[in-house]
Design an enzyme around this catalytic site. Structure first.
Site, PDB file in Angstrom:
ATOM      1  N   THR A  10       3.033   0.252   1.323  1.00 15.67           N
ATOM      2  CA  THR A  10       2.240   0.304   2.227  1.00 15.67           C
ATOM      3  C   THR A  10       1.947  -1.069   3.201  1.00 15.67           C
ATOM      4  OG1 THR A  10       0.882   2.347   1.149  1.00 15.67           O
ATOM      5  CG2 THR A  10      -0.402   1.104   3.124  1.00 15.67           C
ATOM      6  N   LYS A  87      -5.546  -8.715  -5.466  1.00 14.96           N
ATOM      7  CA  LYS A  87      -6.718  -9.399  -6.317  1.00 14.96           C
ATOM      8  C   LYS A  87      -6.783  -9.160  -7.758  1.00 14.96           C
ATOM      9  CE  LYS A  87      -7.203  -5.040  -4.658  1.00 14.96           C
ATOM     10  NZ  LYS A  87      -7.140  -4.500  -3.501  1.00 14.96           N
ATOM     11  N   GLY A 116      -9.512  -7.162   3.216  1.00 18.29           N
ATOM     12  CA  GLY A 116      -8.750  -6.680   4.072  1.00 18.29           C
ATOM     13  C   GLY A 116      -8.690  -7.506   5.522  1.00 18.29           C
ATOM     14  N   GLY A 169      -4.153   5.973   2.240  1.00 17.26           N
ATOM     15  CA  GLY A 169      -3.763   4.753   1.894  1.00 17.26           C
ATOM     16  C   GLY A 169      -4.716   3.805   1.576  1.00 17.26           C
ATOM     17  N   ASP A 183     -12.544  -2.771  -8.325  1.00 15.07           N
ATOM     18  CA  ASP A 183     -11.762  -3.597  -7.304  1.00 15.07           C
ATOM     19  C   ASP A 183     -12.697  -4.383  -6.240  1.00 15.07           C
ATOM     20  OD1 ASP A 183      -9.456  -3.289  -5.229  1.00 15.07           O
ATOM     21  OD2 ASP A 183     -11.348  -3.021  -4.044  1.00 15.07           O
ATOM     22  N   LYS A 187     -12.951  -8.756  -6.124  1.00 12.88           N
ATOM     23  CA  LYS A 187     -13.092  -9.561  -4.855  1.00 12.88           C
ATOM     24  C   LYS A 187     -14.364 -10.513  -4.925  1.00 12.88           C
ATOM     25  CE  LYS A 187     -10.946  -5.694  -2.559  1.00 12.88           C
ATOM     26  NZ  LYS A 187     -11.107  -4.413  -1.896  1.00 12.88           N
ATOM     27  N   GLY A 284      -6.019  -0.590   4.070  1.00 14.21           N
ATOM     28  CA  GLY A 284      -5.033   0.200   5.030  1.00 14.21           C
ATOM     29  C   GLY A 284      -3.936  -0.778   5.129  1.00 14.21           C
TER      30      GLY A 284
HETATM   31  N1  HSE Z   1      -8.374  -0.068  -2.740  1.00 16.97           N
HETATM   32  C1  HSE Z   1      -8.893  -1.272  -1.838  1.00 16.97           C
HETATM   33  C2  HSE Z   1     -10.220  -0.823  -0.925  1.00 16.97           C
HETATM   34  C3  HSE Z   1      -7.915  -1.715  -0.861  1.00 16.97           C
HETATM   35  O1  HSE Z   1     -10.376   0.399  -0.898  1.00 16.97           O
HETATM   36  O2  HSE Z   1     -10.772  -1.789  -0.491  1.00 16.97           O
HETATM   37  C4  HSE Z   1      -8.242  -2.882  -0.247  1.00 16.97           C
HETATM   38  O3  HSE Z   1      -8.345  -4.025  -1.092  1.00 16.97           O
END
Ligand code: HSE
Length: 382
Positions: A10, A87, A116, A169, A183, A187, A284
Site C-alpha cells: 500500500t 513503527k 501518517g 487500507g 500500534d 507511536k 492510508g
Molecule cells: N494502522 C495504522 C493506523 C496505520 O491505523 O493508524 C498508520 O500507522
C-alpha cells in the site's frame, strides 16, 4: 537524490508514485518479493540495493521487525540514508539504527511511523531544540478513530467498522495491533524518544477498544459524550517518564471529539509554546507516503536525525498519572471499586470512579479479565 524502496505494498506503491514528481528525488530500485520482479527497476535482493552506487537513500515500507531490521542495518552500513514508516521496527531497534546511522555518517528518519501525514515527529524535533516539552499525545491510530467514529455517527457495530477500516487500507496486516492500542503505544514510544531522548520499553499501561460495544457507544451518545482512543506521554513532576494508551470519554466540544474518520490529532505541550495541535490523515497510502517523501526532502536539506544515538531505553512509570474512570462491569465484579453515578442495567453496572492512578485501573481490569469477567473502562475528561 536517488532512492530505493523496500516494499511495494500500500505505502510502497504510493512512495514510488510520489517520487515521480518530487523535487530533487528520483526512484532507483524497488525491492519486491521473489518472483515479482517483472520490470528492470524491481529487484529481489537487498544486496543489489546496498551495492547500487546510485542509491543514496533507502526507504523501508515493508513492515514487521525482520527482515526489515537486517535490511536497515545493511543499508546504513553501506552508507545509505535510511527512512522508514515502520513503527514496530523503530520501537524495537531505533536506538541501534540511530547508532549505526551516526557511525556511518548518514541520516535516519521515521516521520511516517507516527501519525501518517501529520508532521508530528518532524515538528517535535524542531520544538525540542528551543523549548522544554512537558507532554505529548493525542489520537495516533487512524483505524480505531475510524471505527469509533463509524460506530458513533453511522451506527455501525464493531465488526462492521473494523472490516471497513481494513478494506480502506488503514489497519495493520494484523489489526490486533490497532484495536489493542499497541500500534498507538509504539507511536508514543517514538515520540518519547524524540522529545525526551528516552525510549520507554516496559511498564506501559495499555487498553485498546476491543471491549467497546455498539450499546456502549449509543449510551455515551445519549449523554452527549464521544469516545476516542488517546495516547499520553511525558515526564511527571518527579521526573518519571509516563506512557499509556486508553479510551477517553470526551465532551462533544473537546478538540479530540471533532477528529473524524482516519484522522489523527497529535498534540504536544511546550513549556513556553503551550499546546500545539496538528490534525491530518494518520493512515492510508498517500498520507503515509507523503510523510516518507517529506523525510527524504528533509535529508536533501541536511536534516538527518530524529532519534539521537544517545537515546536510552527506560521503564515507563504511570503511577503518578491520575484519572477518573467510567466503568461498565458486572455488578458482582465491581465490589473493589467505589463508583459514583451508578446505573444498574440487569447485571451490568455503569458508574464513575474517583480519581485513581492509571496503573490501578488497568490492573483492576486485568484482574477481572483473568478471572473470566468482562469490563469496559474509559478515562473521563475533567
Ligand atoms: N494502522 C495504522 C493506523 C496505520 O491505523 O493508524 C498508520 O500507522
Amino acid at each position: 537524490m536517488k532512492v530505493s524502496v523496500l516494499g511495494y505494498g500500500t505505502v510502497g506503491v504510493g512512495v514510488c508514485e510520489m517520487l515521480q514528481n518530487a523535487a530533487g528525488l528520483e526512484l532507483s530500485k524497488v525491492l519486491v518479493r521473489p518472483g515479482k520482479a517483472d520490470r528492470p527497476f524491481k529487484v529481489c535482493s537487498i544486496d543489489e540495493i546496498c551495492a547500487d552506487p546510485e542509491t543514496e537513500a533507502v526507504v523501508e515500507v515493508m513492515g514487521g521487525v525482520e527482515p526489515a531490521y537486517s535490511y536497515a542495518m545493511a543499508a546504513l552500513a553501506a552508507g545509505k540514508h535510511f527512512v522508514t514508516s515502520n513503527k514496530a521496527l523503530v520501537a524495537a531497534h531505533g536506538i541501534e539504527l540511530a547508532k549505526c546511522a551516526k557511525e556511518h555518517g548518514v541520516g535516519f528518519l521515521f516521520s511516517a511511523a507516527c501519525g501518517g501525514a501529520v508532521p508530528f515527529l518532524h515538528n517535535l524535533v524542531l520544538a525540542v531544540e528551543s523549548d522544554r516539552i512537558l507532554s505529548i499525545g493525542g489520537i495516533l491510530n487512524g483505524t480505531t478513530n475510524f471505527m469509533l467514529d463509524a460506530m458513533q455517527r453511522r451506527g455501525m457495530d464493531y465488526a462492521e467498522a473494523l472490516k471497513e477500516a481494513q478494506a480502506l487500507g488503514y489497519a495493520e496486516a494484523d489489526p490486533t495491533a490497532d484495536v489493542s492500542g499497541l500500534d498507538a503505544l509504539r507511536k508514543i514510544m517514538l515520540g518519547c524518544a524524540v522529545a525526551y531522548d528516552k525510549l520507554p520499553c516496559e511498564g506501559f499501561s495499555l487498553e485498546g477498544i476491543e471491549s467497546v460495544t455498539a450499546a456502549d457507544v449509543r449510551h455515551f451518545q445519549s449523554k452527549g459524550l464521544v469516545l476516542r482512543l488517546l495516547v499520553s506521554g511525558g515526564v511527571s513532576q518527579s521526573g518519571k517518564l509516563f506512557a499509556f494508551v486508553q479510551p477517553w470519554l470526551l465532551r462533544s466540544t473537546a478538540a479530540e471529539a471533532s477528529v473524524l474518520q482516519n484522522f489523527n490529532m497529535a498534540k504536544y505541550r511546550g513549556q513556553n509554546a503551550g499546546d500545539i495541535i496538528l490534525i491530518g490523515q494518520g493512515a492510508g497510502r498517500y498520507p503515509t507516503a507523503s510523510a516518507v517523501v517529506r523525510d527524504l526532502s528533509d535529508l536533501l536539506h541536511g536534516r538527518r536525525e530524529m532519534m539521537k544515538a544517545s537515546c536510552e531505553r527506560v521503564e515507563a512509570d504511570n503511577s503518578e498519572a491520575l484519572c477518573r474512570y467510567y466503568v461498565r462491569v458486572n455488578a458482582a465484579d465491581a465490589r473493589a471499586l467505589r463508583l459514583a453515578q451508578q446505573e444498574l442495567d440487569g447485571e451490568l453496572l455503569r458508574g464513575v470512579t474517583e480519581a485513581m492512578p492509571v496503573t490501578a485501573m488497568h490492573a483492576f481490569a486485568a484482574e477481572i479479565r483473568k478471572n473470566g469477567g468482562a469490563i469496559f473502562f474509559a478515562a473521563m475528561e475533567e
